[in-house]
Design an enzyme around this catalytic site. Structure first.
Site, short mmCIF file in Angstrom:
data_model
loop_
_atom_site.label_atom_id
_atom_site.label_comp_id
_atom_site.label_asym_id
_atom_site.label_seq_id
_atom_site.Cartn_x
_atom_site.Cartn_y
_atom_site.Cartn_z
N ILE A 224 0.83 -1.22 0.00
CA ILE A 224 0.00 0.00 0.00
C ILE A 224 0.85 1.27 0.00
CG2 ILE A 224 -2.01 -1.05 1.08
CD1 ILE A 224 -1.08 -0.05 3.76
N GLY A 225 2.17 1.13 -0.03
CA GLY A 225 3.01 2.33 -0.06
C GLY A 225 4.48 1.99 -0.02
N LYS A 226 5.29 2.85 -0.62
CA LYS A 226 6.74 2.69 -0.61
C LYS A 226 7.38 4.01 -0.23
CE LYS A 226 7.04 -0.95 -4.11
NZ LYS A 226 7.63 -1.37 -5.42
N GLY A 227 8.54 3.92 0.37
CA GLY A 227 9.27 5.12 0.76
C GLY A 227 10.76 4.84 0.83
N ARG A 228 11.51 5.81 1.35
CA ARG A 228 12.96 5.65 1.41
C ARG A 228 13.38 4.63 2.45
NH1 ARG A 228 13.97 11.77 3.70
NH2 ARG A 228 12.59 11.65 5.50
N GLY A 230 11.54 1.74 3.14
CA GLY A 230 11.15 0.39 2.76
C GLY A 230 9.77 0.38 2.13
N GLU A 231 8.89 -0.49 2.62
CA GLU A 231 7.58 -0.67 2.01
C GLU A 231 6.55 -0.95 3.10
OE1 GLU A 231 5.88 -3.01 -1.95
OE2 GLU A 231 7.79 -3.57 -1.03
N LYS A 245 5.09 -2.48 8.25
CA LYS A 245 6.12 -1.64 7.66
C LYS A 245 7.40 -2.48 7.58
CE LYS A 245 7.87 3.11 8.24
NZ LYS A 245 7.83 4.28 9.15
N ASP A 346 9.63 15.09 11.52
CA ASP A 346 9.28 14.85 10.11
C ASP A 346 7.76 14.96 9.93
OD1 ASP A 346 9.67 14.39 7.45
OD2 ASP A 346 9.91 12.21 7.63
#
Length: 517
Positions: A224-228, A230-231, A245, A346
């Site tokens: 449902i999502g990816k980022g710096r 992981g996933e 996560k 953040d």
């Protein structure tokens, strides 16, 4: 799976045994040869016979005692079959010393070239060795000995390998049984939230042994999502939705930091993402770092705002609930088992999730810092990541933030939260009109701005997201716009605290609910 592997182990072992015995009992084969024969039995009149495969030609000299006590030499030649035992018949008879036999396999009629003589000694009549160039010793015995040694070593090595592999599979099966026994820590019918409520009360998730049990039973459904880091995956546990996560192995410090902060005593709050468990799963070829939390179908605030237009009540509820979560992070709770003050570092719309009841919860504590009041020190993460450039406060862009003063981090959070308020307010419907969802400073910088780009806009030009003129004619949006301005003030000390902002939004929300419809 383990039983299948055991079957393969045993098949390999028995195949190895078959190979060894094949090598051990199959001797060196030779082709058939023609031999000189005299007397010739069952042969043609040409004075030759032909051996079968692995047979030999022989020549024999023997002494025969005549009636007048004289001895007469008698020569015989012929073919010798392999089943007649060439290893023994082709050797001299040390007891009788009355007969000498030699064999050969080195070509047709080779037994005509054998030199048969008796030794001169009366006590030890032995045949004289033939010419070395003519006589070649049979390698059969040496081949058997070498083959036997090699095969024994091979058998032992094969047995050791097979034994250890099968033993390892047995240990894995036992470990799986042990893991299944851990189910006793999770009674059937219990939900995650009931177990968390019945735990130690610290608000730091489930007991560690239960965390490991749940992590092993998680079933991933879809990404449902990816980022710096992981996933993020939607997953299932006993029919319940959870979010997993999965960190890259290079982001182990972020995983450890976030896990450590989520397990802080008294951190659990309605407006902070609910922590369930953390575990490291090794799959043999790679390692997965799991952080398991509550799952919220609406996704992030960023996604929610792109799909939904808001009325005034929905806007204030989103803003107030997000402020409640951030305020709980910022506040320090004194006591024997108190909670330290935490700054997020953040804050942005993608790190705030929307619950099913329309309220927000703060997520992603990978960069958060704690204030240790006993030592008056700031516990900052050891990783080198920084916040999102678009949401960075001016003091962060200019690198003038006082890293030893904890309030500096909270003030930077408030600047970022002011930008989130602006994103929420843009989606509020005014007289039937609503603005598109946009990121802060979208009109000044590109979709992926650099620190220099943001520094130029925020610090040099001192620009802020534009406030639409329509907000001035709407009471609640006008007040919200003024709160934003106080949050992103260039002077950190002049910014609103999160507690003050929360109370103000609470009053506005109460006034909205009391006003006539």
């Amino acid at each position: 799976m383990a039983d299948l592997w055991s079957q393969k182990c045993y098949k390999l072992y028995f195949l190895s045994l078959f190979y060894v015995f094949h090598l051990l009992f199959i001797t060196e084969e030779t082709v058939a040869v023609r031999c000189y024969c005299d007397p010739c039995h069952h042969s043609n009149t040409n004075g030759t016979c032909e051996t079968v495969t692995d047979g030999a030609c022989y020549a024999t000299i023997s002494l025969t005692l005549l009636s007048d006590n004289e001895e007469q030499e008698r020569h015989t030649w012929g073919c010798l079959a392999p089943h007649e035992g060439t290893l023994f018949q082709c050797e001299p008879l040390p007891v009788l010393h009355r007969e000498v036999t030699q064999c050969c396999k080195e070509g047709d009629l080779c037994n005509l070239n054998l030199n048969l003589t008796f030794a001169e000694s009366d006590n030890a009549s032995k045949y004289e060795d033939p010419d070395p160039e003519q006589r070649k010793e049979s390698p059969t015995l040496m081949v058997l000995l070498i083959s036997l040694t090699v095969c024994l070593v091979f058998l032992i090595a094969t047995f050791v390998v097979v034994y250890h592999r099968c033993r390892r599979q047995q240990l894995k099966r036992k470990q799986l049984l042990v893991d299944c026994e851990h189910e006793t820590f999770i009674p059937p019918g219990n939900t995650l939230h009931s177990m968390i409520d019945e735990s130690s009360g610290s608000g730091s998730g489930l007991p560690l042994i239960v965390q490991r049990t749940i992590a092993k039973q998680i079933s991933l459904v879809r990404s449902i999502g990816k980022g710096r880091f992981g996933e993020v995956w939607k997953a299932k546990w006993r029919g319940e939705n959870v979010a997993v996560k999965i960190f890259f192995t290079t982001q182990e410090q972020s995983w450890f930091r976030e896990t450590e902060l989520y397990q802080t005593v008294l951190l659990r709050h309605d407006n902070i993402l609910g922590f369930i468990a953390a575990d490291i799963k090794g799959t043999g070829s790679w390692t997965q770092l799991y952080l398991i939390t509550d799952y919220h179908e609406n996704g992030s605030l960023y996604d929610y705002l792109h799909l939904h237009a808001l009325d005034t009540s929905e806007m204030l509820i989103l803003a107030h609930s997000a402020a409640c979560g951030l305020s709980h992070l910022h506040v320090e709770i004194a006591g024997t088992r108190g909670k330290p003050a935490i700054a997020h570092r953040d804050v942005k719309s993608k790190n705030i999730l929307v619950r099913s009841n329309g309220t927000c919860c703060i997520a992603d504590l990978g960069l958060a810092v704690r204030y240790v009041s006993e030592t008056n020190k700031v516990d900052i993460a050891s990783n080198t990541r920084c916040g999102t450039k678009r949401y960075m406060a001016p003091e962060l862009l200019q690198e003038t933030l006082n890293e030893n003063h904890f309030d500096s981090y909270k003030q930077a959070d408030m600047y970022s939260f002011g930008l989130v308020l602006w994103e929420i307010a843009r989606r509020c419907v005014i007289n039937g009109v609503v603005f598109d969802a946009e990121l802060p400073y979208y009109e000044f910088v590109s979709s992926d701005p650099s620190i220099e780009d943001m520094k130029k806009v925020v610090c040099v030009q001192k620009l802020r997201p534009s406030i639409p003129e329509e907000w001035a004619n709407q009471e609640y949006l006008n007040i919200t716009g003024k709160l934003m301005g106080e949050c992103w003030n260039p002077s950190p000390a002049a910014r609103l605290t999160c507690l003050r902002l929360k109370k103000t939004l609470c009053k506005i929300l109460d006034g909205l609910e009391e006003s006539p419809k």
